[in-house]
Design a protein around this motif. Structure first.
Motif, PDB file in Angstrom:
ATOM      1  N   THR A   8       0.852  -1.171   0.000  1.00  0.00           N
ATOM      2  CA  THR A   8       0.000   0.000   0.000  1.00  0.00           C
ATOM      3  C   THR A   8       0.894   1.229   0.000  1.00  0.00           C
ATOM      4  OG1 THR A   8      -0.067   0.194   2.409  1.00  0.00           O
ATOM      5  CG2 THR A   8      -1.721  -1.230   1.374  1.00  0.00           C
ATOM      6  N   VAL A   9       0.289   2.383  -0.265  1.00  0.00           N
ATOM      7  CA  VAL A   9       1.066   3.618  -0.240  1.00  0.00           C
ATOM      8  C   VAL A   9       1.673   3.835   1.139  1.00  0.00           C
ATOM      9  CG1 VAL A   9       0.905   6.120  -0.407  1.00  0.00           C
ATOM     10  CG2 VAL A   9      -0.222   4.693  -2.104  1.00  0.00           C
ATOM     11  N   HIS A  10       0.898   3.532   2.186  1.00  0.00           N
ATOM     12  CA  HIS A  10       1.409   3.709   3.545  1.00  0.00           C
ATOM     13  C   HIS A  10       2.594   2.788   3.815  1.00  0.00           C
ATOM     14  CE1 HIS A  10      -2.658   5.515   4.513  1.00  0.00           C
ATOM     15  NE2 HIS A  10      -1.826   6.381   5.032  1.00  0.00           N
ATOM     16  N   SER A  11       2.469   1.514   3.419  1.00  0.00           N
ATOM     17  CA  SER A  11       3.554   0.572   3.696  1.00  0.00           C
ATOM     18  C   SER A  11       4.800   0.909   2.888  1.00  0.00           C
ATOM     19  CB  SER A  11       3.104  -0.876   3.427  1.00  0.00           C
ATOM     20  OG  SER A  11       2.829  -1.094   2.063  1.00  0.00           O
ATOM     21  N   ARG A  12       4.616   1.393   1.655  1.00  0.00           N
ATOM     22  CA  ARG A  12       5.772   1.782   0.848  1.00  0.00           C
ATOM     23  C   ARG A  12       6.475   3.000   1.448  1.00  0.00           C
ATOM     24  NH1 ARG A  12       2.381   0.646  -3.775  1.00  0.00           N
ATOM     25  NH2 ARG A  12       1.987   2.884  -4.018  1.00  0.00           N
ATOM     26  N   LEU A  18      12.146   3.904   6.660  1.00  0.00           N
ATOM     27  CA  LEU A  18      12.962   3.063   7.545  1.00  0.00           C
ATOM     28  C   LEU A  18      14.291   2.691   6.887  1.00  0.00           C
ATOM     29  CD1 LEU A  18      10.233   0.703   9.062  1.00  0.00           C
ATOM     30  CD2 LEU A  18      11.444   2.574  10.217  1.00  0.00           C
ATOM     31  N   LYS A  19      14.253   2.426   5.603  1.00  0.00           N
ATOM     32  CA  LYS A  19      15.497   2.099   4.901  1.00  0.00           C
ATOM     33  C   LYS A  19      16.433   3.301   4.891  1.00  0.00           C
ATOM     34  CE  LYS A  19      17.356   0.438   0.499  1.00  0.00           C
ATOM     35  NZ  LYS A  19      17.023  -0.081  -0.860  1.00  0.00           N
ATOM     36  N   ARG A  20      15.873   4.478   4.617  1.00  0.00           N
ATOM     37  CA  ARG A  20      16.686   5.699   4.604  1.00  0.00           C
ATOM     38  C   ARG A  20      17.338   5.950   5.954  1.00  0.00           C
ATOM     39  NH1 ARG A  20      14.989  10.397   6.319  1.00  0.00           N
ATOM     40  NH2 ARG A  20      12.784   9.839   6.060  1.00  0.00           N
ATOM     41  N   LEU A  21      16.583   5.742   7.035  1.00  0.00           N
ATOM     42  CA  LEU A  21      17.120   5.966   8.379  1.00  0.00           C
ATOM     43  C   LEU A  21      18.169   4.920   8.739  1.00  0.00           C
ATOM     44  CD1 LEU A  21      13.766   6.835  10.197  1.00  0.00           C
ATOM     45  CD2 LEU A  21      15.657   8.416   9.712  1.00  0.00           C
ATOM     46  N   GLN A  29      20.824  -4.655   7.255  1.00  0.00           N
ATOM     47  CA  GLN A  29      19.559  -5.303   7.595  1.00  0.00           C
ATOM     48  C   GLN A  29      19.710  -6.352   8.689  1.00  0.00           C
ATOM     49  OE1 GLN A  29      18.045  -6.729   3.800  1.00  0.00           O
ATOM     50  NE2 GLN A  29      16.982  -4.795   3.398  1.00  0.00           N
ATOM     51  N   GLU A  30      20.885  -6.902   8.824  1.00  0.00           N
ATOM     52  CA  GLU A  30      21.116  -7.885   9.878  1.00  0.00           C
ATOM     53  C   GLU A  30      20.966  -7.248  11.259  1.00  0.00           C
ATOM     54  OE1 GLU A  30      24.497 -11.136  11.323  1.00  0.00           O
ATOM     55  OE2 GLU A  30      24.864  -9.853   9.567  1.00  0.00           O
ATOM     56  N   HIS A  31      21.464  -6.009  11.424  1.00  0.00           N
ATOM     57  CA  HIS A  31      21.308  -5.303  12.698  1.00  0.00           C
ATOM     58  C   HIS A  31      19.824  -5.074  12.999  1.00  0.00           C
ATOM     59  CE1 HIS A  31      25.530  -4.035  11.738  1.00  0.00           C
ATOM     60  NE2 HIS A  31      25.675  -4.299  13.029  1.00  0.00           N
ATOM     61  N   ALA A  32      19.074  -4.662  11.972  1.00  0.00           N
ATOM     62  CA  ALA A  32      17.650  -4.398  12.160  1.00  0.00           C
ATOM     63  C   ALA A  32      16.903  -5.681  12.516  1.00  0.00           C
ATOM     64  CB  ALA A  32      17.063  -3.788  10.886  1.00  0.00           C
ATOM     65  N   ALA A  33      17.220  -6.774  11.830  1.00  0.00           N
ATOM     66  CA  ALA A  33      16.559  -8.048  12.097  1.00  0.00           C
ATOM     67  C   ALA A  33      16.828  -8.523  13.513  1.00  0.00           C
ATOM     68  CB  ALA A  33      17.033  -9.091  11.085  1.00  0.00           C
ATOM     69  N   GLU A  34      18.046  -8.341  13.983  1.00  0.00           N
ATOM     70  CA  GLU A  34      18.400  -8.752  15.345  1.00  0.00           C
ATOM     71  C   GLU A  34      17.641  -7.932  16.375  1.00  0.00           C
ATOM     72  OE1 GLU A  34      22.373  -9.076  18.207  1.00  0.00           O
ATOM     73  OE2 GLU A  34      22.584  -8.697  16.051  1.00  0.00           O
ATOM     74  N   ALA A  35      17.462  -6.635  16.106  1.00  0.00           N
ATOM     75  CA  ALA A  35      16.794  -5.744  17.057  1.00  0.00           C
ATOM     76  C   ALA A  35      15.329  -6.128  17.258  1.00  0.00           C
ATOM     77  CB  ALA A  35      16.905  -4.303  16.592  1.00  0.00           C
ATOM     78  N   SER A  44      13.748  -6.905   4.764  1.00  0.00           N
ATOM     79  CA  SER A  44      13.770  -6.538   3.352  1.00  0.00           C
ATOM     80  C   SER A  44      12.356  -6.299   2.830  1.00  0.00           C
ATOM     81  CB  SER A  44      14.448  -7.645   2.540  1.00  0.00           C
ATOM     82  OG  SER A  44      14.459  -7.326   1.170  1.00  0.00           O
ATOM     83  N   ARG A  45      11.409  -7.152   3.245  1.00  0.00           N
ATOM     84  CA  ARG A  45      10.024  -6.991   2.790  1.00  0.00           C
ATOM     85  C   ARG A  45       9.384  -5.749   3.403  1.00  0.00           C
ATOM     86  NH1 ARG A  45      10.015 -12.623   3.645  1.00  0.00           N
ATOM     87  NH2 ARG A  45       8.798 -12.412   5.565  1.00  0.00           N
ATOM     88  N   ILE A  46       9.745  -5.444   4.642  1.00  0.00           N
ATOM     89  CA  ILE A  46       9.217  -4.226   5.284  1.00  0.00           C
ATOM     90  C   ILE A  46       9.730  -2.995   4.542  1.00  0.00           C
ATOM     91  CG2 ILE A  46       9.389  -2.764   7.343  1.00  0.00           C
ATOM     92  CD1 ILE A  46       9.276  -5.305   9.032  1.00  0.00           C
ATOM     93  N   GLU A  47      11.018  -2.989   4.231  1.00  0.00           N
ATOM     94  CA  GLU A  47      11.605  -1.821   3.576  1.00  0.00           C
ATOM     95  C   GLU A  47      11.101  -1.640   2.140  1.00  0.00           C
ATOM     96  OE1 GLU A  47      15.792  -1.400   6.084  1.00  0.00           O
ATOM     97  OE2 GLU A  47      15.855  -2.116   3.996  1.00  0.00           O
ATOM     98  N   SER A  48      10.661  -2.727   1.517  1.00  0.00           N
ATOM     99  CA  SER A  48      10.102  -2.618   0.166  1.00  0.00           C
ATOM    100  C   SER A  48       8.616  -2.287   0.200  1.00  0.00           C
ATOM    101  CB  SER A  48      10.306  -3.930  -0.599  1.00  0.00           C
ATOM    102  OG  SER A  48       9.478  -4.958  -0.069  1.00  0.00           O
ATOM    103  N   GLY A  49       8.005  -2.386   1.387  1.00  0.00           N
ATOM    104  CA  GLY A  49       6.576  -2.125   1.521  1.00  0.00           C
ATOM    105  C   GLY A  49       5.726  -3.341   1.263  1.00  0.00           C
ATOM    106  N   ALA A  50       6.356  -4.476   1.010  1.00  0.00           N
ATOM    107  CA  ALA A  50       5.593  -5.697   0.711  1.00  0.00           C
ATOM    108  C   ALA A  50       4.806  -6.187   1.909  1.00  0.00           C
ATOM    109  CB  ALA A  50       6.539  -6.788   0.215  1.00  0.00           C
ATOM    110  N   VAL A  51       5.311  -5.920   3.118  1.00  0.00           N
ATOM    111  CA  VAL A  51       4.586  -6.254   4.349  1.00  0.00           C
ATOM    112  C   VAL A  51       4.601  -5.042   5.261  1.00  0.00           C
ATOM    113  CG1 VAL A  51       5.209  -8.695   4.217  1.00  0.00           C
ATOM    114  CG2 VAL A  51       6.636  -7.139   5.542  1.00  0.00           C
ATOM    115  N   GLY A  52       3.623  -4.987   6.141  1.00  0.00           N
ATOM    116  CA  GLY A  52       3.580  -3.893   7.091  1.00  0.00           C
ATOM    117  C   GLY A  52       4.495  -4.153   8.271  1.00  0.00           C
TER     118      GLY A  52
END
Length: 293
Positions: A8-12, A18-21, A29-35, A44-52
Motif C-alpha cells: 500500500t502507499v502507507h507501507s511503501r 525506515l530504509k533511509r534511516l 539489515q542484519e542489525h535491524a533483524a536482530e533488534a 527486506s520486505r518491510i523496507e520494500s513495503g511488501a509487508v507492514g
C-alpha cells in the motif's frame, strides 16, 4: 501484510523511510533483524513495503537508528498504524478502474500537511466545483455512464471536504489557459472562477496565476503535485499523472528538480492579490460576452 495482499502507499512510504534511516545510521539489515527478532528477509520486505510493520517494531527500529525527533517518530508510527486502514474513498459503492490509481494518490494526499501543485491544463482537483469535475469526467475517453460520472464527482467533493478538515497548507500555480479556455457553459465557467477566488481568501491557501506570456516558465515541468508531511517544507513525494497511472517520485535527488521548478513558477506568476484580480476580470469578461450574445 498490507490490505489486499500487496504493497500500500502507507507501507511503501514507511518502508522507504525506515530504509533511509537505517542507511543514515550506517547499519545493515542484519542489525535491524536482530533488534526486532525477525529474519533479514522480513526486514527486506518491510523496507520494500511488501509487508507492514508493527508499531512496536517501528519504535525499536527508530531507537536503533537513533531517531530523536518526536514529529518523525509520530509520523512513522502513524504510517505503521494505518498500513491496513481502509481509505474513506472505498466506502463509495462505485469503483471505476481509475479509482485504484486515485486511491493510491488519496492515501498520500490525506496525510499531507503541505500540498503544492502546478497545473497548466486544468483547475487543480482540490479547487474544482462539482460541475467542473463532472464536465471533465464526462469527457473521459472511458465513456462512463451518467451515474458513474456523478459518483466520481461525489468522491472528488468528499476529497475536498477531507482536505478542508485536515488544515493542510496549500499552494497552487495555474497557467492562464487553464482558466480562460472555454468550459462547458458560461455558468459553469463563472462558478468555477468564483470558487477559485473564494478559496484564495481562505487561510493557509495560496493561488497564483501564471500569465500566458510566461510560456518559458510554463515549460519547466509538466503538471505535478508535491506533498510534504510532519510540517516539513521540503516535499516527501512528487506525484505525476499519466494516461494509465500515477508516477510517484520519492527519491530526494530526483525531487530537487521539481522543487526548483515550483520556485521558478511562483516567481514568474502573478502575486496572490494580482491573481485574484486577474481571475475576477476573466469572470467579468465572461458575463459581458453572454450579455452581448
Amino acid at each position: 501484510m498490507p490490505a489486499g495482499g500487496k504493497p500500500t502507499v502507507h507501507s511503501r512510504r514507511l518502508g522507504h523511510a525506515l530504509k533511509r534511516l537505517r542507511l543514515a545510521a550506517r547499519l545493515d539489515q542484519e542489525h535491524a533483524a536482530e533488534a526486532v527478532a525477525c529474519s533479514i528477509a522480513k526486514i527486506s520486505r518491510i523496507e520494500s513495503g511488501a509487508v507492514g510493520a508493527r508499531v512496536g517494531d517501528v519504535r525499536v527500529l527508530l531507537d536503533l537508528y537513533a531517531v530523536e525527533s518526536a514529529d518523525e517518530r509520530r509520523r512513522l508510527e502513524t504510517l505503521a498504524r494505518n498500513s491496513n486502514k481502509r481509505g474513506w474513498w472505498l466506502n463509495f459503492e462505485f469503483q471505476a478502474p481509475s479509482m485504484e490509481r486515485l486511491g493510491d494518490y488519496l492515501s498520500l494526499e490525506t496525510d499531507a500537511t503541505y500540498i503544492r501543485t502546478w497545473q497548466p491544463v486544468f483547475v487543480p482537483g482540490l479547487l474544482q466545483t462539482p460541475e467542473y469535475t463532472r464536465a471533465l469526467t464526462e469527457a473521459n475517453p472511458e465513456a462512463l455512464s451518467e451515474g458513474e460520472a456523478d459518483a466520481i464527482a461525489t468522491v472528488r467533493q468528499e476529497r475536498r471536504r477531507v482536505f478542508e478538515e485536515s488544515g493542510a497548507r496549500y499552494a497552487a500555480v495555474i497557467w492562464e489557459p487553464a482558466l480562460t479556455s472555454p468550459m462547458p457553459s458560461a455558468q459553469v465557467h463563472r462558478a468555477q472562477l468564483a470558487h477559485l477566488m473564494d478559496m484564495a481568501e481562505q487561510p493557509k491557501k495560496t493561488i497564483q496565476v501564471l500569465p500566458h506570456s510566461e510560456w518559458a516558465a510554463a515549460r519547466v515541468a509538466p503538471a505535478f503535485v508535491a506533498l510534504s508531511y510532519a510540517n516539513e517544507a521540503a516535499p516527501d513525494v512528487i506525484v505525476q499523472d499519466t494516461m494509465v497511472n500515477s508516477v510517484i517520485v520519492d527519491d530526494q535527488e530526483d525531487m530537487v528538480g521539481y522543487v526548483h521548478a515550483f520556485d521558478a513558477l511562483r516567481s514568474a506568476a502573478l502575486t496572490p492579490g494580482q491573481s485574484v484580480a486577474f481571475i475576477r476580470k476573466i469572470m467579468n469578461d465572461i458575463a459581458v460576452e453572454k450579455e452581448e450574445a
